[in-house]
Enzyme design. Sequence first.
Site, short mmCIF file in Angstrom:
data_model
loop_
_atom_site.label_atom_id
_atom_site.label_comp_id
_atom_site.label_asym_id
_atom_site.label_seq_id
_atom_site.Cartn_x
_atom_site.Cartn_y
_atom_site.Cartn_z
N ILE A 126 0.83 -1.20 0.00
CA ILE A 126 0.00 0.00 0.00
C ILE A 126 0.87 1.26 0.00
CG2 ILE A 126 -1.78 1.29 1.24
CD1 ILE A 126 -2.74 -1.37 2.41
N GLU A 133 -14.07 1.98 16.82
CA GLU A 133 -14.94 2.06 15.65
C GLU A 133 -16.24 1.29 15.90
OE1 GLU A 133 -12.79 0.88 12.17
OE2 GLU A 133 -11.44 2.61 12.27
N HIS A 172 -13.65 4.32 7.59
CA HIS A 172 -12.82 3.13 7.35
C HIS A 172 -13.23 2.42 6.06
CE1 HIS A 172 -10.12 0.13 9.72
NE2 HIS A 172 -9.82 0.14 8.43
N ARG A 232 -4.67 2.09 10.62
CA ARG A 232 -5.38 1.75 11.85
C ARG A 232 -5.39 2.95 12.79
NH1 ARG A 232 -7.03 -1.76 9.21
NH2 ARG A 232 -7.09 -4.01 9.64
#
Length: 336
Positions: A164, A271, A290, A242
């Site tokens: 990523i 969350e 998210h 995160r």
Amino acid sequence: MAEKQPQSGTRWTVMVTGAKLVEEAENLLSAKGCATIYVDGYAGPEALRDAARTHCVDAILVRQGKIDRSVIEASDRLKVIAKHGSGVDNIDLAAAGDRSIPVLRALSANAQSVAELALTLTLSLLKDVTVLDRAVKSGSWPKTSYVGRDIAGTSFGVIGYGDIGRRAASLARALGMSALAFDPGAAAADDGIERVETLDALLERADVISLHCPLTERTRDLIGARELTLMGPASFLVNTARGGLIDETALQHALANGHIAGAALDSFSQEPPAPDHHLFGLDNLIATPHVGGASRSALRNMAVQSATNILTFLEHGTFDSAAQAKPSLAGMSINA
């Protein structure tokens, strides 16, 4: 009390914690004799534990929720856990290891989607998109007073140089930004991305800091008050990884007092966050729920790869070792 046995004609039962899988993944599981049951991932470990025990599950496909020891030990038939993504901080790897249950990640399945959101949020911050949107909708027209920033020439720093992070840095370079990377565990490569030796150096040099590392004991609260001060008043922070990577109280103070210019968060330490979260009153914060890995292609890739990981293990007792999450490796590198 004896555990409930699978329905007639069903070889295995797979519990999915979260929303319905894409049809292709559902069909893969069904064709091999798997019954899928869905449980709200945010319902809490007790609800997940009860569902795993009641349905005597053979596999858990984790989309959301905390898979703690009580969930892992709830079904004597549990053989494999697959993550609908790559982050496994919500799964008790030690508990799974105690029962020799592999935890398998969907590696790179959502990498492009997450990288694209990181750049989208970066551009929104640099170009004051949300600030200008609110101004116009409130009746203002700051055309004559507004002076924007240039994207070209801005420095984009990634923390965590896995798939990523590499993609995000590449996208930034394509827009004319210079790209820096900090990851002590990443292999060197001749890819045009400058490696920075220390985290402090990256924080001091980059205009935008983008987080792309897993949440481990090493990386928890990686960005706190000291690190935010190092970034400087003209810099921005983007987190599509995160929430626990950032000390949210320190971030609130830094944003409110102009220690950094703005932040964009796609994840939070809890969350979903509370509606009155202390960060939500700040105009220089962008928040998304998210959804970095929620593009059509990413959802398809994660679901199919997760289902395939489960079926390969249930049918053959084998798995791709590269996909396995191991507690002993946690913290050795910060790439994701």
